[in-house]
Structures are given as structure tokens and as C-alpha cells.
Design a protein around this motif. Structure first.
Motif, PDB file in Angstrom:
ATOM      1  N   ARG A  55       0.820  -1.225   0.000  1.00  0.00           N
ATOM      2  CA  ARG A  55       0.000   0.000   0.000  1.00  0.00           C
ATOM      3  C   ARG A  55       0.851   1.272   0.000  1.00  0.00           C
ATOM      4  NH1 ARG A  55      -4.381   1.662   4.593  1.00  0.00           N
ATOM      5  NH2 ARG A  55      -5.074   3.571   3.571  1.00  0.00           N
ATOM      6  N   PHE A  56       1.923   1.256   0.746  1.00  0.00           N
ATOM      7  CA  PHE A  56       2.804   2.429   0.811  1.00  0.00           C
ATOM      8  C   PHE A  56       4.138   2.174   0.119  1.00  0.00           C
ATOM      9  CE2 PHE A  56       0.026   2.778   4.565  1.00  0.00           C
ATOM     10  CZ  PHE A  56      -0.605   3.966   4.247  1.00  0.00           C
ATOM     11  N   GLY A  57       4.165   1.215  -0.779  1.00  0.00           N
ATOM     12  CA  GLY A  57       5.369   0.887  -1.524  1.00  0.00           C
ATOM     13  C   GLY A  57       5.874  -0.504  -1.167  1.00  0.00           C
ATOM     14  N   THR A  58       6.650  -1.041  -2.060  1.00  0.00           N
ATOM     15  CA  THR A  58       7.203  -2.382  -1.862  1.00  0.00           C
ATOM     16  C   THR A  58       8.423  -2.307  -0.940  1.00  0.00           C
ATOM     17  OG1 THR A  58       8.734  -2.232  -3.706  1.00  0.00           O
ATOM     18  CG2 THR A  58       6.490  -3.014  -4.210  1.00  0.00           C
ATOM     19  N   PRO A  59       8.849  -3.439  -0.418  1.00  0.00           N
ATOM     20  CA  PRO A  59      10.074  -3.427   0.388  1.00  0.00           C
ATOM     21  C   PRO A  59      11.275  -2.891  -0.397  1.00  0.00           C
ATOM     22  CG  PRO A  59       8.926  -5.508   0.691  1.00  0.00           C
ATOM     23  CD  PRO A  59       8.214  -4.765  -0.406  1.00  0.00           C
ATOM     24  N   LEU A  60      11.362  -3.240  -1.676  1.00  0.00           N
ATOM     25  CA  LEU A  60      12.485  -2.759  -2.490  1.00  0.00           C
ATOM     26  C   LEU A  60      12.448  -1.241  -2.653  1.00  0.00           C
ATOM     27  CD1 LEU A  60      14.983  -3.412  -4.145  1.00  0.00           C
ATOM     28  CD2 LEU A  60      13.512  -3.765  -6.121  1.00  0.00           C
ATOM     29  N   GLU A  61      11.272  -0.680  -2.824  1.00  0.00           N
ATOM     30  CA  GLU A  61      11.153   0.776  -2.983  1.00  0.00           C
ATOM     31  C   GLU A  61      11.592   1.524  -1.730  1.00  0.00           C
ATOM     32  OE1 GLU A  61       7.517   0.960  -6.224  1.00  0.00           O
ATOM     33  OE2 GLU A  61       7.022   0.902  -4.105  1.00  0.00           O
ATOM     34  N   ALA A  62      11.607   0.842  -0.590  1.00  0.00           N
ATOM     35  CA  ALA A  62      12.045   1.475   0.658  1.00  0.00           C
ATOM     36  C   ALA A  62      13.568   1.609   0.735  1.00  0.00           C
ATOM     37  CB  ALA A  62      11.526   0.671   1.852  1.00  0.00           C
ATOM     38  N   ILE A  63      14.274   0.962  -0.180  1.00  0.00           N
ATOM     39  CA  ILE A  63      15.741   1.063  -0.199  1.00  0.00           C
ATOM     40  C   ILE A  63      16.124   2.121  -1.228  1.00  0.00           C
ATOM     41  CG2 ILE A  63      17.912  -0.178  -0.486  1.00  0.00           C
ATOM     42  CD1 ILE A  63      16.359  -2.758   0.164  1.00  0.00           C
ATOM     43  N   THR A  64      16.305   3.325  -0.746  1.00  0.00           N
ATOM     44  CA  THR A  64      16.573   4.481  -1.596  1.00  0.00           C
ATOM     45  C   THR A  64      18.050   4.538  -2.003  1.00  0.00           C
ATOM     46  OG1 THR A  64      17.107   5.869   0.301  1.00  0.00           O
ATOM     47  CG2 THR A  64      14.769   5.781  -0.377  1.00  0.00           C
ATOM     48  N   PRO A  65      18.367   5.344  -3.019  1.00  0.00           N
ATOM     49  CA  PRO A  65      19.783   5.540  -3.372  1.00  0.00           C
ATOM     50  C   PRO A  65      20.610   6.028  -2.176  1.00  0.00           C
ATOM     51  CG  PRO A  65      18.400   6.365  -5.123  1.00  0.00           C
ATOM     52  CD  PRO A  65      17.482   6.006  -3.977  1.00  0.00           C
ATOM     53  N   ARG A  66      20.033   6.879  -1.348  1.00  0.00           N
ATOM     54  CA  ARG A  66      20.747   7.365  -0.155  1.00  0.00           C
ATOM     55  C   ARG A  66      21.031   6.204   0.799  1.00  0.00           C
ATOM     56  NH1 ARG A  66      19.078  10.593   4.951  1.00  0.00           N
ATOM     57  NH2 ARG A  66      21.071  11.472   5.527  1.00  0.00           N
ATOM     58  N   LYS A  67      20.064   5.327   0.978  1.00  0.00           N
ATOM     59  CA  LYS A  67      20.247   4.163   1.842  1.00  0.00           C
ATOM     60  C   LYS A  67      21.358   3.260   1.303  1.00  0.00           C
ATOM     61  CE  LYS A  67      19.182   1.164   5.080  1.00  0.00           C
ATOM     62  NZ  LYS A  67      19.475   1.401   6.472  1.00  0.00           N
ATOM     63  N   LEU A  68      21.384   3.054  -0.011  1.00  0.00           N
ATOM     64  CA  LEU A  68      22.443   2.243  -0.629  1.00  0.00           C
ATOM     65  C   LEU A  68      23.820   2.831  -0.347  1.00  0.00           C
ATOM     66  CD1 LEU A  68      20.896   1.349  -4.093  1.00  0.00           C
ATOM     67  CD2 LEU A  68      21.370  -0.213  -2.206  1.00  0.00           C
ATOM     68  N   SER A  69      23.937   4.135  -0.505  1.00  0.00           N
ATOM     69  CA  SER A  69      25.203   4.813  -0.264  1.00  0.00           C
ATOM     70  C   SER A  69      25.638   4.638   1.191  1.00  0.00           C
ATOM     71  CB  SER A  69      25.066   6.297  -0.603  1.00  0.00           C
ATOM     72  OG  SER A  69      26.218   6.996  -0.232  1.00  0.00           O
ATOM     73  N   ARG A  70      24.691   4.777   2.102  1.00  0.00           N
ATOM     74  CA  ARG A  70      24.998   4.639   3.524  1.00  0.00           C
ATOM     75  C   ARG A  70      25.374   3.193   3.878  1.00  0.00           C
ATOM     76  NH1 ARG A  70      23.771   9.301   6.215  1.00  0.00           N
ATOM     77  NH2 ARG A  70      23.204   8.445   8.247  1.00  0.00           N
ATOM     78  N   LEU A  71      24.744   2.229   3.226  1.00  0.00           N
ATOM     79  CA  LEU A  71      25.102   0.827   3.451  1.00  0.00           C
ATOM     80  C   LEU A  71      26.538   0.555   3.016  1.00  0.00           C
ATOM     81  CD1 LEU A  71      21.871  -1.057   2.327  1.00  0.00           C
ATOM     82  CD2 LEU A  71      22.818  -0.972   4.643  1.00  0.00           C
ATOM     83  N   LEU A  72      26.911   1.101   1.876  1.00  0.00           N
ATOM     84  CA  LEU A  72      28.277   0.926   1.386  1.00  0.00           C
ATOM     85  C   LEU A  72      29.284   1.596   2.326  1.00  0.00           C
ATOM     86  CD1 LEU A  72      29.850  -0.407  -0.842  1.00  0.00           C
ATOM     87  CD2 LEU A  72      29.591   1.661  -2.204  1.00  0.00           C
ATOM     88  N   GLN A  73      28.971   2.797   2.784  1.00  0.00           N
ATOM     89  CA  GLN A  73      29.839   3.482   3.744  1.00  0.00           C
ATOM     90  C   GLN A  73      29.948   2.675   5.039  1.00  0.00           C
ATOM     91  OE1 GLN A  73      27.574   7.242   3.544  1.00  0.00           O
ATOM     92  NE2 GLN A  73      29.560   8.250   3.283  1.00  0.00           N
ATOM     93  N   SER A  74      28.830   2.125   5.484  1.00  0.00           N
ATOM     94  CA  SER A  74      28.833   1.316   6.706  1.00  0.00           C
ATOM     95  C   SER A  74      29.698   0.079   6.541  1.00  0.00           C
ATOM     96  CB  SER A  74      27.398   0.904   7.071  1.00  0.00           C
ATOM     97  OG  SER A  74      26.637   2.020   7.448  1.00  0.00           O
ATOM     98  N   ALA A  75      29.611  -0.561   5.384  1.00  0.00           N
ATOM     99  CA  ALA A  75      30.422  -1.756   5.124  1.00  0.00           C
ATOM    100  C   ALA A  75      31.901  -1.419   5.207  1.00  0.00           C
ATOM    101  CB  ALA A  75      30.084  -2.324   3.746  1.00  0.00           C
ATOM    102  N   ARG A  76      32.293  -0.351   4.566  1.00  0.00           N
ATOM    103  CA  ARG A  76      33.703   0.043   4.575  1.00  0.00           C
ATOM    104  C   ARG A  76      34.168   0.399   5.995  1.00  0.00           C
ATOM    105  NH1 ARG A  76      32.996   2.990  -1.126  1.00  0.00           N
ATOM    106  NH2 ARG A  76      33.559   1.192  -2.400  1.00  0.00           N
ATOM    107  N   TYR A  77      33.279   1.026   6.745  1.00  0.00           N
ATOM    108  CA  TYR A  77      33.592   1.370   8.134  1.00  0.00           C
ATOM    109  C   TYR A  77      33.792   0.098   8.961  1.00  0.00           C
ATOM    110  CZ  TYR A  77      32.969   3.234  12.842  1.00  0.00           C
ATOM    111  OH  TYR A  77      33.150   3.564  14.153  1.00  0.00           O
TER     112      TYR A  77
END
Length: 109
Positions: A55-77
């Protein structure tokens, strides 16, 4: 924690596929990593998203480009280096504990 069951489901799925758990719910200055795994010499950051309905978007739609960037930064950290092989993946859970569909995919950065 309402999404705990989805994270348990995702972890069981990944372990069955041969992934190895390195960390869980790891906090970094960039956000939280749901699951830090390893498979075939590659570190894998896994985002678990669960939605009862679309109703408010799919689970995939909840993963924004900003979230992807932060996940990558978190991994490197968490890994302490920039030159290690890292892949971002998502386990998407559609539904609730009474009835669900699981989707596993690699995320493009």
C-alpha cells in the motif's frame, strides 16, 4: 521489535545458501547494517525489508539511493578498508508471519 521475525527468516535463508554470518545489527556512524555476511570470499551487507502490504510501496522501494550509499559506507567502516570486495544485497519479505513471500536480490549501487 516488529521486524525481528523477518530478519530471522532472512538469516536462515542466507545460511541455507552457504553464507556465513559475521555480524548482526551493527551500528556505524552511517546507519545500521542488518546482517554482515561472507560468501565465497566476498563480504555481503544485507538489508532486510519487510512490508505487510504494498500500500505504501514495496520493500524494495524502501531502499533508496541514499540508503544504498549509507550501506556501502557502513560496510567500509565495519571492514576498516576500502579495497575489500563488498556486495550489497537485500532480502525482501512481502507479508507477515502468517503468510509471506521472500525475495533475495543483489542491489546495484
Amino acid at each position: 521489535m516488529k521486524g525481528k521475525w523477518a530478519e530471522e527468516l532472512a538469516l536462515a535463508h542466507l545460511l541455507q545458501k552457504g553464507y556465513r554470518l559475521l555480524g548482526r545489527n551493527r551500528r556505524t556512524p552511517f546507519g545500521e547494517v542488518d546482517l554482515l555476511m561472507e560468501k565465497d570470499g566476498v563480504y555481503v551487507v544485507v538489508e532486510v525489508k519487510q512490508r505487510r502490504t504494498d500500500r505504501f510501496g514495496t520493500p524494495l522501494e524502501a531502499i533508496t539511493p541514499r540508503k544504498l550509499s549509507r550501506l556501502l559506507q557502513s560496510a567500509r567502516y565495519l571492514l576498516g578498508r576500502d579495497d575489500l570486495p563488498v556486495r550489497l544485497e537485500a532480502v525482501l519479505v512481502h507479508g507477515d508471519p502468517k503468510g509471506f513471500r521472500l525475495e533475495h536480490r543483489v542491489l546495484e549501487v
